[in-house]
Write a protein that holds these residues in place. Structure first.
Motif: not given
Ligand code: HEM
Length: 444
Positions: A392-416
């Motif tokens: 939300x408020x991090x110093x992201x610059x378009x290259x950041x990621x965000x991980x949503x832990x999930x089963x069976x596999x986590x979701x990894x969003x790129x380009x924050x």
């Protein structure tokens, strides 16, 4: 300091804005003042004492509007506070927020050179905040304050920011705000989480024992430091259209968008925490102050309900096992929204300035505010994801990621992208009412 003196919180000497939660809804005005003439500055302190309410009766009817007066380090200098006393303030405060930019992640487009002037300059001496339940009461309270400086030469009002609760009573990204706040021992104001013990008052007011068991080192002389505290003001511009575009681009449907937004925040937009309502929103829970903060993370070590990287879990990991003891990094927050809302559903930026005036209150700028901002929001090492910043408020610059832990596999969003841009801010000291009189009586 005697034990007896420590036991009772001297509410009658503490500015009410330190302990009193902001009302909901609210209207607020922030003023920045420059002290051109030392004597006028002291007179301003004297007159301001008449207007600033104490925290002695935080829930009185008169308590629906109040003014808080805070000083920057440059402001204390402008008042002629003796050098020995200036040297007793915390180094971060003496340096000022702009000088701490690198530590705070205020880089790139958030760097001080792009801040709104006069924020971050040596001209900002006094920060005045007036808060009320609505615009009408704010106007009355503000007029009381305006009267005291209107006819004065030797002080200059440099900047003003008005804030109003949005019609939705949420912040601009659409989330209910102002939910979680710590209880302060002796304040008589209840906290929001029944599972969180009240905090020793020294975490938030000088002169009392803090959570380390000792007394925070307070500015000297004691008359100046005791019952005062530090405050952080940050004008944070929110890129609402960019945030909405990110949700849209990463979700196949509207319900999925809502889920992703909730995963990033740790709460549904209604305020309902994922910890208590992990798979669907529960607006009744979100609105229920008895229940909406009654949770811990111990039953969710992997973040399957509330991602370890979500905003609220980073900002306060509660009982989750992380580097750093959560109780040493708590803060009182007083965010107020500014600017017009972006119309519902719009994904296009309309160029308007909107965001949050973020306010922190606490006695330890480094251990509380700076630690949370730099270690927990802008660095993911403590959750085992060093490359991830707060979504939300991090110093992201378009290259950041965000991980949503999930089963069976986590979701990894790129380009924050960067959803929040710093527009400027100040480190301040909120003196007690006695200290304001001490400042008014300086004669050097
Ligand atoms: C524009 C930027 C920000 C937005 C939109 C935002 C929004 C929110 C919202 C909606 C909540 C949940 C409601 C609540 O518990 O009151 C929250 C909680 C919180 N935020 Fe932020 N916030 C922002 C920046 C920050 C910053 C810069 C910090 C600290 C340096 C921070 C610290 C916290 C803390 C400590 C909590 C409470 C966590 C808890 O106890 O569960 N926030 N924020």
């Amino acid at each position: 300091m005697t034990k007896e003196a420590n036991e009772r919180l001297e509410l009658e000497d503490i500015q009410s804005g330190v302990l009193r939660p902001r009302p909901a809804p609210y209207a607020a005005t922030y003023l920045l003042i420059r002290i051109v003439d030392r004597k006028a500055g002291r007179e301003l302190m004297r007159r301001a004492c008449e207007v600033v309410a104490s925290a002695a009766d935080p829930n009185s009817a008169a308590g629906q509007a109040w003014v808080t007066v805070a000083l920057t380090f440059q402001g204390l200098r402008a008042l002629g506070v003796p050098q020995g006393s200036l040297d007793s303030f915390a180094p971060e405060f003496r340096q000022g927020m702009a000088s701490r930019a690198r530590e705070l992640g205020d880089v790139g487009e958030s760097a001080p050179e792009f801040w709104e002037k006069p924020l971050g300059t040596h001209d900002v001496h006094v920060v005045v905040v007036a808060v009320a339940l609505d615009a009408q009461r704010l106007q009355l309270e503000f007029e009381r304050f305006r009267k005291i400086y209107n006819q004065m030469s030797g002080i200059e009002v440099l900047w003003r920011q008005d804030c109003y609760a949005l019609p939705t009573e949420k912040e601009h990204f659409g989330f209910r705000d102002g939910i979680s706040h710590p209880a302060v021992e002796g304040s008589g104001i209840a906290g929001s989480n029944p599972r969180e013990k009240p905090f020793n008052a020294g975490e938030f007011v000088f002169g009392y024992r803090d959570e380390t068991g000792g007394f925070p080192s307070l500015p000297r002389p004691e008359l100046l430091g005791r019952n005062g505290t530090y405050a952080v003001f940050r004008k944070l511009h929110q890129r609402v259209a960019t945030f909405r575009q990110f949700l849209r681009a990463n979700s196949p449907s509207i319900p999925e968008e809502e889920l992703l937004a909730a995963k990033m925040m740790g709460r549904w937009r209604s305020g309902a925490p994922l910890a208590l309502s992990p798979s669907s929103d529960d607006p009744a829970l979100g609105a229920d102050a008895q229940r909406n903060n009654d949770f811990l993370y111990g039953d969710d070590p992997l973040g399957l309900k509330t991602p370890t990287s979500s905003h609220i879990r980073r900002a306060n990991p509660r009982d989750a096992s992380v580097a750093g003891a959560a109780r040493l990094h708590r803060m009182i927050r007083r965010g107020t929204a500014y600017g017009p809302p972006l119309p519902d559903g719009s994904l296009e930026d309309d160029g308007a300035d909107r965001g949050i005036m973020f306010v922190f209150i606490g006695t330890n700028l480094k251990r509380q505010f700076e630690f949370v901002q730099s270690e927990w929001l802008n660095d993911g090492t403590f959750i085992g994801a060093p490359a991830e910043k707060d979504p939300i408020s991090g110093a992201n610059d378009g290259t950041g990621a965000f991980t949503v832990p999930r089963r069976p596999v986590r979701r990894r969003l790129q380009g924050l992208a960067r959803f929040v841009v710093m527009r400027g801010g100040e480190y301040c000291f909120i003196p007690s009412l006695r200290a304001m009189r001490w400042l008014a009586d300086l004669d050097t």
